[in-house]
Design an enzyme around this catalytic site. Structure first.
Site, PDB file in Angstrom:
ATOM      1  N   TYR A   5      34.747  67.965  41.116  1.00  0.00           N
ATOM      2  CA  TYR A   5      33.950  69.098  41.610  1.00  0.00           C
ATOM      3  C   TYR A   5      33.037  68.697  42.762  1.00  0.00           C
ATOM      4  CZ  TYR A   5      35.259  72.180  37.752  1.00  0.00           C
ATOM      5  OH  TYR A   5      35.947  72.976  36.886  1.00  0.00           O
ATOM      6  N   ASP A  14      41.694  64.740  25.406  1.00  0.00           N
ATOM      7  CA  ASP A  14      42.779  65.504  24.769  1.00  0.00           C
ATOM      8  C   ASP A  14      42.589  65.510  23.247  1.00  0.00           C
ATOM      9  OD1 ASP A  14      43.187  62.784  25.080  1.00  0.00           O
ATOM     10  OD2 ASP A  14      45.362  62.904  25.224  1.00  0.00           O
TER      11      ASP A  14
END
Ligand code: NAD
Length: 366
Positions: free
Chosen positions: A124, A224
């Site tokens: 970002y 994950d």
């Protein structure tokens, strides 16, 4: 003496929910002088700028702002005004508490975790190279020269910087928060088995910082695996600290665990100043209809009161909001069993019900 706070009403449904919030904060008795400033599309219409200097100056001066959501204008230089504000004021820590309140319809109960997201780096950071441009092709060649693999020429590239400096301060922020609010455990979240020099660095720095806080448990998990474990046993987590992108994704997921965007507050902290805002956007479809749920902005204002040191008022305001939600009568459509429930009330009426609770508490009834 009154606190001076910058209030950015925002656009879409922002002005309705921030006004409802302002009234509830006033009912806590904390004296606040709101300095109303525009940003985003309303500011563009009034001043020709998305982020006018007067707004930035007001935030700089007051050091505290409550912000309504801002629609991201399409086709301008800004990726997002929200991201721009975080970068301008170096608001490196994004805090998103995800707490289930009795009465909120959700698949899970008893969830009470806090997401601490690094706000300035990672994918970002806004360092991107467009596919086919000379700069992008030069970068592809340079990477090959430096011993990296040959990247396909028809690729676009986003850079993922993660530094020791910003990682240590976000992890420290998470541990300090845990200490201050009696939280037991901080879990650092990465994909360090694959991205060894960025996520691996985040993990390594997290381990170092954790040694300074022997009174708080430390744990590490791959992103994950976290996704699966949050869906199975969200109550196992306490404070999560994550790099920017994983933090963005997981905080929306955690909001989903406790009832959705209508009830998810947020705050962005720098060393000197802080901006409080809901996780949700401007929900422009409902603008001007006195319809959407003000809870997320109100809970953001609760975080703001705690930041100002008004802990008792913050606790009372949170209790009043929780009580109205628990009763389930004077709540907005999204908190009813069916979205077209005719007993749902508007944004402003939900605020009235919360104000009534605060008044009852003051009178010693509640
Ligand atoms: P959104 O959060 O505005 O809406 C997503 C869904 O959630 C919609 O169905 C909406 O009706 C519902 N919703 C949102 N807030 C609600 C509330 N308070 N009560 C009840 N329901 C609510 O997301 P979007 O539609 O993707 O974005 C709209 C605009 O907001 C975009 O321009 C986006 O860039 C911007 N945005 C701003 C911020 C911010 O200011 N921090 C955050 C996210 C999105």
């Amino acid at each position: 003496m009154a606190y001076r706070v910058t209030l950015i009403p925002g656009d879409g449904t922002g002005p309705e929910i921030t006004e409802a919030t302002r009234r509830v904060v006033a009912a806590t008795g904390v004296p606040i002088e709101w300095e109303v400033q525009e940003a985003g599309i309303p500011a563009l219409e009034q001043t020709g700028e998305l982020l006018p200097e007067a707004t930035l100056e007001s935030i700089r001066r007051n050091k505290v702002a409550l912000k309504g959501p801002l629609t991201t204008p399409i086709g301008t230089g800004f990726r997002s005004i929200n991201v721009a504000l975080r970068q301008i004021f170096s608001l490196y820590a994004c805090l998103r508490p995800c707490k289930w309140y009795p009465g909120v319809r959700s698949r899970y109960e008893q969830v009470n975790l806090v997401v601490v997201r690094e706000n300035l780096e990672d994918l970002y950071a806004g360092i991107e190279f467009e596919q086919g441009t000379p700069e992008c092709l030069e970068l592809i060649n340079q990477i090959e020269r430096l011993g990296g693999k040959r990247i396909r020429e028809d690729s676009g590239i986003s850079i993922k910087p993660i530094s020791v400096y910003n990682t240590s301060r976000i992890v420290r922020f998470a541990f300090d928060y845990a200490r201050r609010y009696g939280r037991k455990k901080v879990t650092t979240v990465t994909k360090s088995n694959i991205m060894k020099f960025t996520d691996g660095l985040f993990l390594q720095v997290s381990r170092e910082v954790a040694k300074e806080y022997p009174d708080v448990q430390f744990d590490e998990v791959l992103v994950d695996a976290l996704g699966m474990q949050l869906v199975q046993r969200p109550e196992n987590f306490d404070v999560l600290v994550l790099p920017n992108l994983y933090g963005d994704i997981m905080s929306d997921m955690c909001a989903g665990l406790v009832g959705g965007l209508g009830v998810a507050p947020g705050a962005n902290y720098g060393d000197e100043l802080a901006i409080f805002e809901a996780v949700h956007g401007s929900a422009p479809r409902y603008a001007g209809q006195n319809k959407v749920n003000p809870t997320a902005v109100m809970l953001s204002a609760v975080l703001m009161l705690r930041h100002l040191g008004e802990v008792d008022a913050a606790d009372r305001m949170e209790r009043a909001i929780a009580e109205v939600i628990r009763e389930g009568k004077k709540v907005t459509y999204d908190m009813k069993p069916h979205r077209d429930d005719p007993t749902a009330v508007g944004t402003s009426q939900m605020a009235d019900a919360i104000i009534e609770k605060l008044q009852e508490m003051k009178a010693g009834v509640a």
